[in-house]
Structures are given as structure tokens and as C-alpha cells.
Write an enzyme that holds these catalytic residues in place. Structure first.
Site, PDB file in Angstrom:
ATOM      1  N   GLN A   1      -4.496  -1.878   9.553  1.00  0.00           N
ATOM      2  CA  GLN A   1      -4.322  -3.190   8.932  1.00  0.00           C
ATOM      3  C   GLN A   1      -4.983  -4.283   9.786  1.00  0.00           C
ATOM      4  O   GLN A   1      -4.749  -4.388  10.972  1.00  0.00           O
ATOM      5  CB  GLN A   1      -2.829  -3.499   8.729  1.00  0.00           C
TER       6      GLN A   1
ATOM      7  N   LYS B   1       0.838  -1.208   0.000  1.00  0.00           N
ATOM      8  CA  LYS B   1       0.000   0.000   0.000  1.00  0.00           C
ATOM      9  C   LYS B   1       0.870   1.255   0.000  1.00  0.00           C
ATOM     10  O   LYS B   1       0.563   2.231  -0.681  1.00  0.00           O
ATOM     11  CB  LYS B   1      -0.963  -0.030   1.197  1.00  0.00           C
TER      12      LYS B   1
ATOM     13  N   ASP C   1     -10.745   3.143   3.846  1.00  0.00           N
ATOM     14  CA  ASP C   1     -10.787   1.691   3.679  1.00  0.00           C
ATOM     15  C   ASP C   1     -12.197   1.151   3.928  1.00  0.00           C
ATOM     16  O   ASP C   1     -12.442  -0.048   3.839  1.00  0.00           O
ATOM     17  CB  ASP C   1      -9.780   1.031   4.640  1.00  0.00           C
TER      18      ASP C   1
END
Length: 283
Positions: free
Chosen positions: A100, A56, A123
Site C-alpha cells: 500500500q 481490497k 498492482d
């Protein structure tokens, strides 16, 4: 029966998206003199999570953005992680925050996801973001499901009126992709590993999304000819959640593993971070 199924090439589409994003990032920098920043938070030392965070960060660099990496120790508490997220929420340079998944077991992951400010939830992991997306209100969708939808639209695959069967019900994949398909007027059935008569339900699918997290759990023989096959799984040995081999000359279209859904997840995350940066300028 189709001669050869259409390959839904996420790798190629993600490169096209990145080329466009690079231009948009250059415009932001030109207008403001500020480089958009994605903050990534990694708790602990899970090797595959480290790889994903690095990928990322690399994608940010390719489009001209910066990524700020926050790496917290394995023994981090929920309170410490909430404080780290709060700090990023209040930092004006940060356009997007990625926590994450998964986090170590002692942390309340849902509380930490929901601490992320809605305008930085690039996200698509907050309950508020999910609710807004489900209601067809403006929100950043969960990156993998939103990437899947982008892929289906890019290849002009019809969704309205089709029967979509989603196998998997996770809050960041199965549930949101089901809502997104519903918002595009598909008729949606959500299944999971405990569903009775799973093969019979999958046989009805015009669009099948494998998001169950088990290698080749969904058998090729359960899938009817000319279905659109989306495999959102990735396991050791480069296999997904669906037995793809026999489908390559039976399906209408399919996502390869790797190179299908995976690259689209990262491209969508970056695209939503750029959109967040553009909104900051406009406000």
C-alpha cells in the site's frame, strides 16, 4: 454539443467483473483445492491507507479469494520491509502482493516495490512490469491505469488516432496510463502541474485524464466540447482533479467521482490476482 454526457459507471462495471471473477475463482478451487491469496502490506497507521486495504480485502472475499494482511509498524526500516516482501515472494500460496502506497518517509519505496516478484506484481508497481507493459509485452499493468483502459474499452470509446492529454506523471498512474493509451494508438501529451500553457494543451484533448492529485485543478472551461473526461482523482468532499459539474452536458463521456475510476482500480487488482492464480495452475 451533447445533450447529456455518457456516464462511465465504474461501480456497475466492477460488479460485472466481480461476478465473472467469482466463477473463475470457483474453477481454480475446484481444480486445485487451493484458494487464491492476495497479500496486502500496510506500513504504519495512515487512516485512508487502512480503508483502502480493507476495501481490497473485502473485494477478495466477495469473489471467493483470501487476503493475508501484513501490518508493519510506522518505524519499519527498508530492510525489514524488503525481508517481509521476500518472505511473501517465496510463499507458494500467495498469488499477488500489494504494497500500500505511500509508505513512511524513512523507507525506500522504489526499492521495496521492485523487490516484489514479477509474477506476483498484480498492482503493476515494479520497474520491470512498467517496462514490459510499455513495450507491449505481457505484464500486469498498474491497477488504476489498467482499470481506466478497461472502462474506455467497455463503453467502446475510440482511442486510436485520438489526442489524449494526461495531466500527472506519477509512476503508478500518469506515466503508465500514458503508455497504455500510446499502445492503443492514441497520440499522447503528458502534462503536469508545472507545464506551461496547460489550458491550451488541455483544450486540444479528445481524451483528458486528470491524475494530478489536486482538487479541481483542471477547470471545465479548459476542456473542449465532446471530449472524453477521465477523473482519476479523489479528495475530501467527493471531488476529483477535474471540475466536472459544468461538463455533464458538454462532454461526450465522463467518469463520476466517486463511482468511476476508484471501483475499477480494486476490480482490476483482483482480476490480475486471479489471472496470476490461473497462470500458477497452468505452469
Amino acid at each position: 454539443m451533447t445533450a447529456t454526457a455518457l456516464l462511465l459507471d465504474g461501480k456497475a462495471l466492477s460488479k460485472q467483473m466481480e461476478a465473472d471473477l467469482k466463477i473463475r475463482v470457483a474453477r481454480i478451487i475446484e481444480k486445485t483445492g487451493v484458494v487464491p491469496v492476495l497479500a496486502t502490506i500496510l506500513v504504519g497507521n495512515d487512516p485512508s491507507s487502512e480503508v483502502y486495504v480493507k476495501m481490497k480485502g473485502n473485494a477478495c472475499e466477495r469473489v471467493g479469494m483470501t487476503s493475508v494482511k501484513v501490518h508493519l509498524p510506522e518505524e519499519t526500516t527498508t530492510e525489514e520491509l524488503l525481508a517481509a516482501i521476500d518472505k511473501l515472494n517465496n510463499d507458494d500460496r500467495i498469488c499477488g502482493i500489494l504494497l500500500q502506497h505511500p509508505v513512511p518517509h524513512q523507507i525506500d519505496e522504489r526499492a521495496c516495490f521492485d523487490k516484489i516478484a514479477i509474477d506476483k506484481d498484480v498492482d503493476g508497481v515494479t520497474c520491470l512490469g512498467f517496462g514490459r507493459m510499455s513495450m507491449n509485452e505481457p505484464a500486469y499493468g498498474s491497477a488504476t491505469p489498467a482499470g481506466i483502459m478497461e472502462l474506455l474499452k467497455h463503453y467502446k470509446l475510440p482511442i486510436a488516432g485520438k489526442h489524449a492529454v494526461v495531466v500527472g506523471r506519477s509512476p503508478i498512474l500518469g506515466k503508465p496510463v500514458a503508455m497504455m493509451l500510446l499502445n492503443e494508438n492514441a497520440t499522447v501529451t503528458i502534462c503536469h502541474s508545472r507545464t506551461s500553457n496547460l489550458p491550451e494543451l488541455i483544450k486540444q484533448a479528445d481524451i483528458i485524464v486528470g491524475a494530478v492529485g489536486k482538487p479541481e485543478f483542471i477547470k471545465a472551461e479548459w476542456i473542449k466540447d465532446n471530449a472524453v473526461v477521465v477523473d482519476a482523482g479523489y479528495h475530501t468532499g467527493g471531488i476529483g482533479d477535474i471540475e466536472l459539474g459544468p461538463l455533464k452536458d458538454r462532454a461526450a463521456a465522463y467518469t463520476p467521482v466517486p463511482g468511476g475510476v476508484g471501483p475499477m482500480t480494486i476490480a482490476t487488482l483482483i482480476a490480475q490476482t486471479v489471472a496470476s492464480a490461473e497462470k500458477k495452475i497452468a505452469s
